[in-house]
Motif scaffolding. Structure first.
Motif: not given
Lengths: 323, 494
Positions: B270-271, B465-476
């Motif tokens: 988690a970044k 709502r949907v949070y999308v994560m990639n590489d330890g960050r929320v991307t949207g």
């Protein structure tokens, strides 16, 4: 309330039926067998069995908790030696009152237990290795302190915990009952007890459950150390001396009692009630073999096979019950 | 008649003490097809597969391979008959290399002198043939779960099997890897291999399977061509009734922000994750495997020793250093991996239900057994958990019922914020629908839920709502009205 208690008793017999039958069968055999017929079932002999196995029960209560935790504790036998030596040494060499010697002995047991608990919690070294090491260290200290020879202590007060009587009852038998009740309350009636099962069943899940896994382990190893210290006092008192070789192999008798009592070596399950029967089975076995005049070297062989058989029968029974 | 089938199982029956696990079950597999085996947990799929693999012996029934009757009385016999099984649980040896695992028990060279170079070369060829970017000399313990799964599959294929059974191979791998897996499967079927495919994921059936056999309560319900059926029919066959509303969700206007997390990091996966949750809301967390979703939530829950970032509960900044703190602030987390992080397998349903709330009934050396039973029963009823009794050892329950006990355990703490990590993994459709209904009820009563899931349909249909994560960050963050699989995937691969 009474119905619940009745249920509890029924459940106890149901859970332990295999080993209860084994114990009864051994007793019946000894009552019938010609050379032991007159000697086995006498009040003197029965108290004798209980007296000699009190120390094993102290160790086995702690060992049960340790094994439920998924661990093992090999240093308990050495603690018997060291704490016995400390108790006798305090009285003989320093002229301290016996009660101080006893407390010091129990304190030494607690220290060894805390050492085990601390190292097991702070490192990833398996309990087997940690307690194997402390077994050697503890035994070594007992030998160094005494130069290898026993410290004799013959005062009446010193003899009281192991060889004395409270009314008609031997003191160790009274101690045995008190220790067992405390252990049962601890395991069955406290949150700590549940936590022991949880940590032993699944340490990772216990962490998610907000259980302080290290604290639970530390307490259990410390408790076991204290019990070993008490066992040391009782043994030294019974032998009228602190002997650096006392308690040799006692850890194995304790482990045997626990596994015969149905506690699984893989952790997470087990009952003190079973351990009590396990201690009695080992005790009656030793006593019976002695009364029958079986050579002490042969006794080891018989004991080994009986342990294997008892555990195997239990294993088969559980498998059939689908547990 | 039976000549046209690669494998035919006829009239298979198998019982365990007290249970008839299989009753007169039949299955027909054609060469070159992917044949799905569907059914709720406990329907008998795994038992059937174990009979085929020689692990269990059926009391009745016959097995034919290409019309020839065969006797499968052990694992070796099954392998010799050309049957390979990729089990749901991984059975690789972690301290051996990939090559050693693939050739375990049949190493090239003589018994005393294994030709390691040959072994490594052969293994690498196999891996490369299926475009798996794995080095044959890596230790298995260094691989991800998904990679281990791929190695299992390569190992199964390497026996030159004609019949391959895959038991939920996609339950722990990412969508991209699923793509790889399907390509591999297609390549195999072209060579005439027949694949029996067990999965709970309906969407996968349409994509990869030709025919499907449905099982229920130890019996075969029927076999259908996938193209000629639909999801609703299959679900009805599986549960024996119509499931009208698979997803239950009443969207209400959420209340104030109850949890606000800023720049959450655990120093590893988690970044820098920031998000907020409102009262009465379900927020979904989507992303690929390894995106750091579970790790972020564990950090919030106090399970990451090197956690940084700020957590606000109902506007108050709080310090959560352990799960005990988290529970104090009304945050509960139902972990992702039931078996490793949740279950006390040898203990009873009651023990498992009440371990979080011991202080409610154990006081000063007295256990209020009645209270304990009441608490347990309350959550058995609430979750509609199917268990013979409270004393039942939880390991004997089906996955769905185990999960219900897990959720009940955490609900017993009376949380304001419930974090569910993969709440329906390894759970059958009937229980899934029930879990969705319960989630909906809970938010209606004012609870707030964070749901991590790798199943996009469930994320899309259950979340406000949907949070999308990639590489330890929320991307949207996507609103439930505009969220689609495509929009999630775009953010997930950003």
């Amino acid at each position: 309330m009474t119905a619940r208690m009745k249920n509890g008793v029924v459940k106890y017999f149901k859970d332990n039926i295999g080993i209860i039958i084994a114990l009864l069968a051994m007793c019946i055999f000894l009552v019938i067998f010609p050379t032991t017929r007159t000697t086995f079932l006498t009040p003197k002999n029965v108290f004798n069995i209980l007296r000699q196995n009190a120390s094993n029960l102290f160790l086995a209560t702690g060992m049960t908790m340790v094994i439920i935790l998924g661990g093992i504790e090999l240093s308990v036998g050495s603690v018997i030696a060291l704490s016995g030596v400390v108790a006798a040494g305090c009285v003989v060499n320093f002229g301290l009152p016996e009660i101080v010697g006893f407390l010091a002995a129990i304190g030494v047991g607690a220290l060894v237990g805390m050492f085990n608990g601390f190292v097991i919690c702070k490192t990833d070294i398996p309990p087997f290795i940690v307690t194997l090491a402390s077994m050697n260290i503890t035994k070594g200290i007992a030998l160094v302190l005494t130069g290898g020879s026993p410290i004799r202590c013959m005062t009446d007060t010193f003899k009281f915990p192991g060889a004395g009587y409270v009314g008609p009852f031997p003191t160790p038998v009274i101690l045995m009952i008190i220790v067992f009740i405390i252990a049962v309350l601890m395991v069955n009636r406290t949150q700590l007890g549940r936590h022991i099962y949880a940590v032993g069943g699944n340490a990772q899940a216990a962490k998610f459950s907000g259980i302080n896994v290290q604290r639970v382990k530390f307490i259990v190893y410390t408790y076991t150390g204290i019990m070993s210290g008490i066992a040391g006092v009782v043994v030294a008192s019974r032998l009228y001396s602190g002997q650096p070789t006392a308690g040799d192999g006692a850890e194995m008798d304790a482990i045997a009692a626990v596994v015969v009592g149905g506690t699984s070596m893989s952790g997470g399950s087990g009952r003190l009630g079973g351990t009590l029967i396990g201690v009695l089975i080992i005790g009656v076995l030793n006593n019976g073999l002695n009364l029958m005049g079986v050579d002490s070297n042969w006794q080891y062989i018989v004991k080994g096979f009986v342990i294997l058989l008892a555990v195997y029968v239990d294993f088969i029974r559980n498998k059939k019950a689908g547990r | 008649m039976s000549e046209q089938y690669l494998l035919e199982m006829r009239g298979i029956s198998k019982s365990f003490p007290g249970v008839k696990a299989l009753q007169n079950v039949g299955l027909q597999l054609k060469a070159g097809e992917v044949h799905a085996l569907l059914g709720e947990n406990g329907a008998g799929k795994s038992t059937l597969i174990k009979v085929l693999g020689g692990i269990y012996h059926a009391e009745e029934g016959e097995i034919y391979i290409e019309g020839q009757k065969v006797k499968i009385d052990g694992v070796v016999a099954a392998r010799e008959a050309g049957i390979s099984i990729v089990h749901q649980e991984l059975v690789l040896v972690p301290y051996m290399t990939v090559a050693e695992n693939i050739f375990l028990g049949r190493e090239p060279g003589s018994k005393l002198n294994i030709n390691r170079r040959q072994m490594s070369k052969d293994a690498q060829e196999l891996l490369d043939a299926y475009e798996m970017h794995i080095d044959a000399d890596t230790l298995v313990e260094h691989l991800t779960i998904a990679q281990q799964q791929m190695v299992e599959i390569v190992k199964a294929i390497s026996f030159n099997s004609r019949i391959l059974v895959m038991d939920e191979p996609t339950s722990s791998i990412s969508d991209k890897e699923v793509g790889f897996l399907f390509e591999t499967m297609r390549a195999l079927t072209k060579k005439g291999v027949g694949i029996i495919y067990i999965s709970h994921k309906m969407s996968e059936l349409e994509e990869i399977c030709d025919r499907v056999t449905v099982m229920r309560d130890g019996q075969t319900v029927g076999t259908k061509v996938v193209k000629e059926t639909n999801k609703d029919d299959l679900i009805a066959m599986m549960v024996g009734r119509e499931l009208t509303n698979y997803y239950t969700r009443d969207y209400l206007t959420p209340g104030d922000v109850i949890l606000k997390c800023e720049h959450i990091s655990d120093g590893k996966m988690a970044k820098d994750a920031s998000f907020e949750l409102r009262k009465g809301e379900i927020i979904g967390f989507a992303g690929l495997v390894g995106a750091g979703r579970s790790e972020t939530m564990k950090a919030v829950f106090g399970l990451a020793p090197h956690m940084t970032g700020d957590v606000y509960v109902e506007g108050q900044k709080v310090q959560i250093k352990s799960p005990v703190d988290a529970l104090k602030y009304g945050i509960a987390l139902v972990p992702e991996s039931r078996k490793e992080e949740g279950l006390y397998k040898v203990q009873s349903v009651r023990f498992n239900s009440t371990i979080e709330v011991l202080s409610q009934f154990i006081k000063s050396l007295h256990v209020n057994a009645k209270k304990e039973e009441e608490i347990t029963q309350k959550y058995i009823d609430m979750m509609a958990t199917k268990t013979p009794s409270q004393e039942q050892v939880i390991g004997n329950l089906s996955g769905g019922n185990q999960q219900k006990v897990m959720i009940g355990r955490w609900l017993a703490t009376d949380p304001k914020i419930l974090i569910l990590d993969e709440p329906t993994r390894g759970v059958d459709v009937g229980a899934k629908a029930e879990i969705y209904t319960i989630m909906n009820d809970l938010v209606k009563q004012g609870m707030s839920i964070i749901m991590i899931s790798s199943e996009l349909p469930e994320i899309i249909n259950m979340s406000d709502r949907v949070y999308v994560m990639n590489d330890g960050r929320v991307t949207g963050c996507l609103d439930h009205e505009s969220v689609t699989q495509e929009s999630i995937m775009q953010l997930a691969a950003k």
